[in-house]
Scaffold this motif. Structure first.
Motif, PDB file in Angstrom:
ATOM      1  N   LEU A  36      38.195  44.771  34.125  1.00  0.00           N
ATOM      2  CA  LEU A  36      39.387  43.761  34.357  1.00  0.00           C
ATOM      3  C   LEU A  36      39.612  43.975  35.665  1.00  0.00           C
ATOM      4  O   LEU A  36      39.932  42.767  36.487  1.00  0.00           O
ATOM      5  CB  LEU A  36      40.738  44.064  33.518  1.00  0.00           C
ATOM      6  N   GLU A  37      39.812  45.096  36.243  1.00  0.00           N
ATOM      7  CA  GLU A  37      39.879  45.503  37.915  1.00  0.00           C
ATOM      8  C   GLU A  37      38.950  44.495  38.468  1.00  0.00           C
ATOM      9  O   GLU A  37      39.047  43.995  39.713  1.00  0.00           O
ATOM     10  CB  GLU A  37      40.047  46.826  38.033  1.00  0.00           C
ATOM     11  N   ASP A  38      37.599  44.852  38.007  1.00  0.00           N
ATOM     12  CA  ASP A  38      36.536  44.312  38.771  1.00  0.00           C
ATOM     13  C   ASP A  38      36.586  42.819  38.761  1.00  0.00           C
ATOM     14  O   ASP A  38      36.425  42.254  39.791  1.00  0.00           O
ATOM     15  CB  ASP A  38      35.033  44.765  38.000  1.00  0.00           C
ATOM     16  N   LEU A  39      37.386  42.039  37.728  1.00  0.00           N
ATOM     17  CA  LEU A  39      37.003  40.600  37.567  1.00  0.00           C
ATOM     18  C   LEU A  39      38.123  40.174  38.705  1.00  0.00           C
ATOM     19  O   LEU A  39      38.000  39.219  39.347  1.00  0.00           O
ATOM     20  CB  LEU A  39      37.499  40.213  35.905  1.00  0.00           C
ATOM     21  N   ASN A  40      39.360  40.902  38.551  1.00  0.00           N
ATOM     22  CA  ASN A  40      40.413  40.496  39.401  1.00  0.00           C
ATOM     23  C   ASN A  40      39.970  40.421  41.167  1.00  0.00           C
ATOM     24  O   ASN A  40      40.192  39.651  41.735  1.00  0.00           O
ATOM     25  CB  ASN A  40      41.517  41.373  39.138  1.00  0.00           C
TER      26      ASN A  40
END
Length: 348
Positions: free
Chosen positions: A141-145
């Motif tokens: 999720l951090e990567d997507l953000n």
């Protein structure tokens, strides 16, 4: 740790760190620090509708970039790494995630500030989760953000290939699977993480690409400088920072010996597997991923002595249904051909 030579202290000393074995192999190279970030220049939006339009365009660009990444030749084949990327692509279309960003924009934030707010809120919630597997999804999720922030800022991939040395070793707190794929695999020798586990999505992609990876190396990010010489021994979960010349030569020799052993094993693989006193021994492999089945031919094994079926439950966004499991097991059997496969079943 002070920078090398700071305050008259001289060069930083060699340092040996240990972690957890995730992907085996040995690599010698130079450290590249993975620290994605996008500066937010404006927090308050003057025109929420204009910010919503920017968000739509950035999300469309994000989806297109992920589709292009998944179509690359070394990732297009089926397997658990493909399932990981499919799940990641599903996260990028999650209506709840995108809805929370839109709501934050309508409250008066710019698109970038809204993405950052949702990211911070998600981090707080995920850090309270007790389940280790669910907490590992935070890196995805951090990567997507971060990736969406880059598209909002007008950029694309976070790691242009031209910035990598020929023998790059990535050092990161943690990373998602798509972040790893941003880097030029021809230059990438190994990965070192302060976090990470064998079931993390980035680990499965690294294994598919045959990249050595050591995880849970405490404080490595604060102890290494860009382009520091670094040795990664994925077989013993050891990381050496700024190794002495003698140590580098030792590991270079180990890499050469390993290549020679592989070549010698290749010459022996077609010989009968028989003990010196004439007793035949069945040689089977242990597998948990489709990519492991390459060892059937590499070692001329008689079959799969154990196929661990719990792994597909760990790498997907949702439990695989009967049809998905049937498709996976059929692929395993097709890949094994006439060789026997023993499946360890999982009861849910």
């Amino acid at each position: 740790r002070p920078a090398p030579g700071a305050a008259g202290l001289g060069p930083a000393l060699p340092l040996r760190l240990t972690g957890v074995k995730i992907c085996g192999g040995i690599a010698l190279g130079r450290a590249v620090l993975h620290q994605p970030s996008v500066a937010i220049k404006r927090v308050v939006a003057e025109d929420p509708e204009a910010e919503l339009k920017r968000l739509r365009e950035a999300v469309a660009g994000l989806h297109d970039a992920l589709d292009t990444m998944m179509a690359s030749s070394d990732l297009a084949a089926s397997g658990e790494h493909r399932d990981v990327l499919e799940a990641y692509r599903m996260f990028a279309e999650d209506r709840g995630w995108l809805g929370r960003i839109r709501e934050a924009i309508r409250s008066g934030l710019t698109a970038e500030a809204a993405v950052q707010k949702v990211q911070n809120d998600t981090r707080v919630r995920m850090n309270q989760v007790e389940d280790d597997y669910l907490r590992e999804r935070l890196s995805d999720l951090e990567d997507l953000n971060n990736r969406l922030m880059q598209h909002l800022a007008g950029g694309g991939a976070a790691a242009p290939a031209l910035e990598l040395p020929e023998d790059a070793v990535l050092v990161a707190h943690n990373m998602g699977p798509a972040e790893l794929l941003d880097y030029d695999r021809r230059r990438l020798r190994a990965v070192v993480l302060e976090e990470g586990s064998p079931t993390a999505h980035v680990s499965i992609v690294a294994r598919a690409l045959d990249i050595p990876l050591v995880g849970r190396v405490k404080d490595v990010f604060s102890r290494v400088d860009p382009l520091d010489p670094i040795v990664v021994d994925g077989d013993t979960a050891t990381v050496m920072l700024r190794p002495a010349e003698e140590a580098k030569q030792t590991y270079a020799h180990a890499i050469s010996q390993k290549a020679e052993r592989r070549a010698s094993y290749a010459k022996l693989k077609d010989l009968p597997c028989v003990s010196r006193d004439g007793v035949a021994v069945a040689l089977n492999i242990n597998a948990g991923l489709l990519i492991d089945l390459a060892q059937l031919d590499d070692g001329n094994a008689e079959g799969v002595g154990l196929y661990r079926t719990e792994i597909p439950f760990m790498v997907r966004a949702a439990f695989p249904d009967v049809a998905a499991q049937e498709q996976l097991y059929r692929q395993v059997l097709d890949r094994a051909g006439d060789r026997p496969v023993t499946f360890r079943t999982l009861h849910v």
